[in-house]
Write a protein that holds these residues in place. Structure first.
Motif, PDB file in Angstrom:
ATOM      1  N   THR A 193     -19.521   9.667   4.555  1.00  0.00           N
ATOM      2  CA  THR A 193     -19.594   8.290   5.045  1.00  0.00           C
ATOM      3  C   THR A 193     -20.622   8.197   6.162  1.00  0.00           C
TER       4      THR A 193
ATOM      5  N   TYR B   7       0.828  -1.202   0.000  1.00  0.00           N
ATOM      6  CA  TYR B   7       0.000   0.000   0.000  1.00  0.00           C
ATOM      7  C   TYR B   7       0.866   1.257   0.000  1.00  0.00           C
TER       8      TYR B   7
ATOM      9  N   GLY C 240     -14.422   4.064  14.201  1.00  0.00           N
ATOM     10  CA  GLY C 240     -13.548   3.509  13.181  1.00  0.00           C
ATOM     11  C   GLY C 240     -12.111   3.974  13.303  1.00  0.00           C
ATOM     12  N   TRP C 241     -11.245   3.357  12.478  1.00  0.00           N
ATOM     13  CA  TRP C 241      -9.813   3.617  12.500  1.00  0.00           C
ATOM     14  C   TRP C 241      -9.424   4.869  11.718  1.00  0.00           C
ATOM     15  N   TRP C 242     -10.352   5.484  11.007  1.00  0.00           N
ATOM     16  CA  TRP C 242      -9.995   6.389   9.915  1.00  0.00           C
ATOM     17  C   TRP C 242     -10.164   7.863  10.232  1.00  0.00           C
ATOM     18  N   GLY C 243     -10.419   8.207  11.497  1.00  0.00           N
ATOM     19  CA  GLY C 243     -10.574   9.609  11.854  1.00  0.00           C
ATOM     20  C   GLY C 243     -11.946  10.145  11.497  1.00  0.00           C
TER      21      GLY C 243
ATOM     22  N   ASN D 213     -12.925  11.775   8.877  1.00  0.00           N
ATOM     23  CA  ASN D 213     -13.298  11.728   7.457  1.00  0.00           C
ATOM     24  C   ASN D 213     -12.841  10.397   6.860  1.00  0.00           C
ATOM     25  N   PRO D 214     -13.583   9.309   7.073  1.00  0.00           N
ATOM     26  CA  PRO D 214     -13.190   7.998   6.552  1.00  0.00           C
ATOM     27  C   PRO D 214     -13.136   8.007   5.026  1.00  0.00           C
ATOM     28  N   PRO D 215     -12.414   7.055   4.431  1.00  0.00           N
ATOM     29  CA  PRO D 215     -12.167   7.087   2.985  1.00  0.00           C
ATOM     30  C   PRO D 215     -13.308   6.571   2.121  1.00  0.00           C
ATOM     31  N   TYR D 216     -14.448   6.234   2.711  1.00  0.00           N
ATOM     32  CA  TYR D 216     -15.500   5.559   1.931  1.00  0.00           C
ATOM     33  C   TYR D 216     -16.424   6.550   1.214  1.00  0.00           C
TER      34      TYR D 216
ATOM     35  N   THR E  24     -21.911   2.776   4.490  1.00  0.00           N
ATOM     36  CA  THR E  24     -21.042   1.658   4.817  1.00  0.00           C
ATOM     37  C   THR E  24     -21.714   0.830   5.909  1.00  0.00           C
TER      38      THR E  24
END
Length: 210
Positions: A118, A39, A89-92, A94-97, A101
């Motif tokens: 999201t 990644y 969630g793990w993504w703060g 502003n998640p990337p989705y 979800t």
């Protein structure tokens, strides 16, 4: 109507997508170091603007994606009933989705809307019912089955996945959440390998249902 696909799912050589004891400081559990090293290579390729298979793979994750389904273990390191509902969630923030979800869990909780579009929906409904909800949310776009291994395995065994992007990283995990069980291997006989390509230290395989 969009496709149901698994994108950017990575396993070790021995077929595990995470090790034992997933926890806050080791989200993928023991012996998982290097599992997603590809990644970083893909991010460098994308950010440099030079393009290539890594940048293409990252873009593929989002192309035409209108909804995502993931398991509780992908969303959170916590198990059992929610101690509270502060974990998002793990993504703060502003998640990337950036779309609806759906989180599969035995312990429902109210939906949470994040920055960037999201919204996490927590549901204990059967996987086919959740897929119908995701299709309604996605419209004519694709539904991403995000992981972990248990979630992907359930949808594969139910015959509900159209495409699978599987990355194999050159590490051995030994124990944990395994995707490539005997029943999954049998289910994958309904797919054909469209192409394979290296990204960083991993090899990716694009599989499509025959």
């Amino acid at each position: 109507m969009g496709k149901v696909r698994v994108a950017n799912f990575t396993v070790s050589i021995d077929g595990f997508s995470s090790g034992l004891d997933q926890r806050m400081d080791e989200p993928f559990g023991d012996n998982s170091e290097g599992l997603h090293a590809w990644y970083e290579s893909a991010m460098e390729e994308r950010d440099s603007g030079r393009g290539g298979p890594g940048a293409d793979q990252l873009r593929r994750f989002h192309d035409r994606a209108g909804a995502t389904i993931m398991g509780r273990n992908m969303f959170s390191p916590h198990r059992g009933p929610w101690a509270d509902e502060s974990w998002t969630g793990w993504w703060g923030d502003n998640p990337p989705y950036h779309h609806d979800t759906f989180v599969l869990t035995h312990h429902d909780r109210p939906s949470v809307t994040m920055e960037g579009g999201t919204t996490f929906h927590f549901t204990s409904e059967p996987i086919d019912v959740v897929l119908d909800r995701a299709k309604a949310a996605a419209g004519d776009q694709d539904i991403i089955i995000g992981g972990g291994a248990s979630t992907v395995r359930q949808y594969l065994l139910a015959g509900l996945i159209d495409e699978l992007d599987l990355g194999v990283s050159p590490i051995l995990i030994g124990q944990g959440e395994r995707l490539l069980t005997d029943d999954v291997a049998a289910a994958l006989r309904e797919f054909r390998v469209v192409k394979s390509y290296p990204i960083g230290n991993a090899t990716f395989y694009n599989l499509s249902r025959s």
